[in-house]
Write a protein that holds these residues in place. Structure first.
Motif, PDB file in Angstrom:
ATOM      1  N   ALA A  39       0.706  -1.201  -0.171  1.00  0.00           N
ATOM      2  CA  ALA A  39      -0.153  -0.090   0.413  1.00  0.00           C
ATOM      3  C   ALA A  39       0.476   1.120   0.200  1.00  0.00           C
ATOM      4  N   LYS A  40       0.641   2.161  -1.692  1.00  0.00           N
ATOM      5  CA  LYS A  40       1.359   3.221  -1.290  1.00  0.00           C
ATOM      6  C   LYS A  40       0.781   4.458  -0.312  1.00  0.00           C
ATOM      7  N   SER A  92      -1.054  -6.007  -0.972  1.00  0.00           N
ATOM      8  CA  SER A  92      -1.393  -6.046   0.043  1.00  0.00           C
ATOM      9  C   SER A  92      -2.573  -4.499   0.045  1.00  0.00           C
ATOM     10  N   TRP A  93      -2.965  -3.961  -1.319  1.00  0.00           N
ATOM     11  CA  TRP A  93      -3.143  -2.809  -1.582  1.00  0.00           C
ATOM     12  C   TRP A  93      -4.804  -3.334  -2.336  1.00  0.00           C
ATOM     13  N   SER A 147      -6.877  -6.798   0.621  1.00  0.00           N
ATOM     14  CA  SER A 147      -7.423  -6.332   1.231  1.00  0.00           C
ATOM     15  C   SER A 147      -8.988  -5.176   0.465  1.00  0.00           C
ATOM     16  N   ALA A 148      -8.747  -4.660  -0.359  1.00  0.00           N
ATOM     17  CA  ALA A 148      -9.390  -4.178  -0.524  1.00  0.00           C
ATOM     18  C   ALA A 148     -10.644  -5.264  -1.452  1.00  0.00           C
ATOM     19  N   GLY A 167       2.495  -2.350  -6.141  1.00  0.00           N
ATOM     20  CA  GLY A 167       1.941  -2.178  -4.795  1.00  0.00           C
ATOM     21  C   GLY A 167       1.921  -0.887  -5.766  1.00  0.00           C
ATOM     22  N   GLU A 168       0.597   0.076  -4.735  1.00  0.00           N
ATOM     23  CA  GLU A 168      -0.761   0.673  -5.084  1.00  0.00           C
ATOM     24  C   GLU A 168      -1.020   1.606  -4.578  1.00  0.00           C
ATOM     25  N   GLN A 169      -2.076   2.283  -4.084  1.00  0.00           N
ATOM     26  CA  GLN A 169      -3.059   3.247  -3.280  1.00  0.00           C
ATOM     27  C   GLN A 169      -3.845   2.376  -3.387  1.00  0.00           C
ATOM     28  N   VAL A 170      -4.317   2.275  -1.968  1.00  0.00           N
ATOM     29  CA  VAL A 170      -5.710   1.255  -1.225  1.00  0.00           C
ATOM     30  C   VAL A 170      -7.471   2.421  -2.283  1.00  0.00           C
ATOM     31  N   ALA A 216      -7.139   1.315  -5.755  1.00  0.00           N
ATOM     32  CA  ALA A 216      -8.250  -0.174  -5.915  1.00  0.00           C
ATOM     33  C   ALA A 216      -9.604   0.052  -5.914  1.00  0.00           C
TER      34      ALA A 216
END
Length: 151
Positions: free
Chosen positions: A41-42, A89-90, A93-94, A132-135, A138
């Motif tokens: 997660a960024k 994880s981003w 989890s989403a 990786g990315e921003q939630v 997502a």
């Protein structure tokens, strides 16, 4: 040492659904490698960071002393997925949260795959499978395109 004692006591009292133990996947890895491989997660963009919280008025005495979604909605929660050494994880989890909310609303178990988020290379949701990315991105992708059931 205190943390280990607390974990052992929690395990003895069956407070966890997991067993505290050495996780050999981390052996030989640096902190940097662990962060790159496990923390996908960024940091959110400026507008997302400044979202306002919803404030509800309630009496603390009306809240339960304990809440566990696994016992409140047995059989409806997404099992814990191992993302391996992919900073996903981003996405994991989403899709788990969306699947759980759908399960509770429909009364039947829905487990969604993070694959759509991880494979959309061209869009902004998933700039590559393990990058990786921003939630927030997502959630935007899921609202716009949806997801598919975990096979």
């Amino acid at each position: 040492e205190q943390v280990i004692k607390e974990l052992e006591e929690g395990e003895r009292r069956s407070l966890y659904t997991w067993k505290p133990a050495n996780f050999s996947d981390f052996w030989g890895k640096t902190l940097e490698e662990g962060m790159k491989g496990k923390l996908g997660a960024k940091r959110p963009e400026i507008p997302t960071r400044h979202m306002s919280a919803i404030h509800l008025s309630y009496s603390p005495s009306t809240l339960p002393s304990m809440f566990n979604a696994m016992t409140t909605w047995p059989g409806l929660m997404t099992p814990i997925l191992d993302q391996g050494w992919c900073s996903s994880s981003w996405a994991v989890s989403a899709t788990a949260v969306l699947g759980d909310r759908t399960s509770v609303g429909s009364g039947k178990r829905v487990v969604l795959s993070p694959g759509a988020l991880l494979s959309c290379r061209g869009g902004r949701a998933g700039q590559g499978e393990c990058a990786g990315e921003q939630v927030g991105r997502a959630w935007h992708y899921l609202r716009k395109h949806g997801a598919w059931d975990q096979a």
